[in-house]
Design an enzyme around this catalytic site. Structure first.
Site, PDB file in Angstrom:
ATOM      1  N   ARG A  11      18.096 -91.266  26.308  1.00  0.00           N
ATOM      2  CA  ARG A  11      18.995 -90.504  25.426  1.00  0.00           C
ATOM      3  C   ARG A  11      18.930 -91.021  23.985  1.00  0.00           C
ATOM      4  O   ARG A  11      19.945 -91.107  23.296  1.00  0.00           O
ATOM      5  CB  ARG A  11      20.427 -90.530  25.952  1.00  0.00           C
ATOM      6  N   ARG A  50      23.920 -87.473  19.473  1.00  0.00           N
ATOM      7  CA  ARG A  50      24.990 -87.392  18.466  1.00  0.00           C
ATOM      8  C   ARG A  50      25.256 -88.671  17.706  1.00  0.00           C
ATOM      9  O   ARG A  50      25.914 -88.649  16.672  1.00  0.00           O
ATOM     10  CB  ARG A  50      26.294 -86.954  19.150  1.00  0.00           C
ATOM     11  N   ARG A  97      21.806 -80.340  14.871  1.00  0.00           N
ATOM     12  CA  ARG A  97      22.672 -79.756  15.901  1.00  0.00           C
ATOM     13  C   ARG A  97      23.525 -78.624  15.332  1.00  0.00           C
ATOM     14  O   ARG A  97      23.735 -77.607  15.982  1.00  0.00           O
ATOM     15  CB  ARG A  97      23.550 -80.879  16.480  1.00  0.00           C
ATOM     16  N   ASP A 105      16.874 -80.902  28.443  1.00  0.00           N
ATOM     17  CA  ASP A 105      17.950 -81.380  29.317  1.00  0.00           C
ATOM     18  C   ASP A 105      17.551 -81.163  30.768  1.00  0.00           C
ATOM     19  O   ASP A 105      16.717 -80.304  31.066  1.00  0.00           O
ATOM     20  CB  ASP A 105      19.267 -80.654  29.026  1.00  0.00           C
ATOM     21  N   TYR A 151      24.962 -80.972  40.196  1.00  0.00           N
ATOM     22  CA  TYR A 151      25.530 -80.127  39.129  1.00  0.00           C
ATOM     23  C   TYR A 151      25.637 -78.676  39.587  1.00  0.00           C
ATOM     24  O   TYR A 151      26.599 -77.977  39.282  1.00  0.00           O
ATOM     25  CB  TYR A 151      24.687 -80.220  37.857  1.00  0.00           C
TER      26      TYR A 151
END
Ligand code: CP3
Length: 357
Positions: free
Chosen positions: A37, A41, A50, A87, A163
């Site tokens: 990662r 952010r 973004r 992702d 998920y």
């Protein structure tokens, strides 16, 4: 414990890439490093892109913006690898399940609740739907500095199934574990669809220029030992087998998160080239039980990267001194956290670059 598959011959181009050399089991003057990662952010330059991107999936499917996000951490920290910006949940999206990312809340999916929901999935769409990801890889491969390896990735079938069945970040895993326990035939059908879709996606990433592949099994640690064998090790072994057919030259790193001593079984039975370990794994155990059999990647606690200072420096040195003399890739035990100061990452990158065995 011995590997059953031979280490594939590396091409001359990958031989000068530190990451590829470490994964081919070479011991190097210093280990290569990258961070799970590493795009995200915590980087001001990421937040700027973004804002232009619209939804998170639009961002993943914009080769121009996704390529920029892929390259940012390489520019800022001089990492030895870039991981394609995408992702793990592009797979359920490509299969036709509704997937959304809500600011502050993370991913939300229309949960799978019945056999009918599984039958409605369309694995045949994967390659076309995810073509923008492959275009991102082609662009990034052309733009990366010499010596920097390009990593493609996917979620392992079990984690993606969690998920899909839970419908959101599966903190409790109530539905997914109940499915695996009470409805094993349906779970197997879903896992088989995911093996097929994920193999297609990883092979297409290697076709597009990924030189290394990583499988994230974030929720593997929620399984019992027997369930782990069935829902993580077996599907991963099948994936590795399918990818090796067209791409024997591309090393595969497996990351079953929080599985403790079961890392040894995973390394032995999945056929992956290297294992990525989380921060709870004792270093000396990894040096004794894993590193003689395959390269190890990990395992700095991402929270130390948030707090920084002497504890960060000491732990980085400890990891290097215990694992740095075997085939090793320096990384975190899990992803970079959004509150991480980028200066701490720069300091860590300097420590690794300056270390020598
Ligand atoms: O830099 C990189 O590592 C490449 C890009 C990458 C992302 N997600 C981008 C992303 C990678 C490798 C992932 C993997 C991923 N995604 C995992 C496995 C690793 C892990 O952390 O366990 C998982 C479980 C996901 C699913 C996912 N995606 C969650 C739970 C979330 C929300 C939580 C969060 O961290 O924001 C995402 C969104 C996501 N994926 C973001 C990024 C940069 C943040 C979204 C944003 O910028 O708005």
């Amino acid at each position: 414990m011995t590997r059953t598959t031979p280490v594939a011959e590396s091409s001359p181009a990958t031989l000068n890439k530190l990451l590829c050399r470490a994964l081919a089991r070479q011991v190097l003057p210093r280990p290569p490093f990258w961070f799970m990662r590493q795009a995200g952010r915590y980087l001001p330059e990421y937040r700027e892109v973004r804002e232009k991107a619209g939804s998170f999936l639009d961002f993943c499917y914009s080769p121009e913006l996704a390529c920029e996000a892929t390259l940012q951490p390489v520019r800022r920290f001089g990492t030895d690898a870039a991981i394609v910006f995408s992702d793990i949940l592009v797979i359920p999206d490509a299969l036709g399940q509704a997937v959304d990312f809500l600011p502050q809340k993370g991913p939300i999916l229309e949960p799978i609740r019945s056999v009918g929901d599984i039958e409605a999935l369309s694995p045949g769409r994967v390659r076309d739907h995810l073509d923008p990801v492959y275009e991102t890889l082609r662009r990034a491969r052309g733009a990366l500095p010499q010596g920097v390896a390009l990593i493609g990735f996917a979620g392992a079938p079990w984690t993606v199934a969690c998920y899909m069945v839970e419908g959101s970040a599966p903190w409790e895993l109530t539905c997914a574990r109940a499915w695996a326990r009470d409805r094993p035939a349906e779970t197997q059908t879903l896992i088989s669809i995911l093996i097929e879709a994920t193999a297609t996606h990883l092979i297409a990433q290697a076709d597009a220029g990924a030189e290394v592949l990583q499988l994230f099994d974030t929720w593997a640690g929620a399984l019992t030992a027997a369930e782990f064998e069935r829902w993580s090790i077996a599907p991963t072994a099948e994936l590795v087998r399918r990818i090796r057919e067209p791409h024997p030259e591309v090393p595969i790193i497996g990351f079953p998160n929080k599985v403790g001593r079961l890392y040894a079984a995973y390394a032995e039975r999945t056929g992956v080239d290297a294992v990525s370990i989380d921060s709870t794994v004792p270093l000396q155990w990894a040096a004794n039980e894993l590193q003689p059999h395959c390269p190890v990647q990990g395992n700095l606690d991402p929270y130390l990267l948030v707090s920084g200072g002497k504890p960060l420096r000491d732990e980085a040195q400890r990891i290097l001194s215990v694992l740095g003399r075997g085939p090793f890739v320096f990384n975190l035990g899990h992803g970079v956290l959004p509150q991480t100061p980028p200066e701490h990452v720069s300091e860590l990158a300097d420590i690794i670059r300056d270390w020598s065995s």
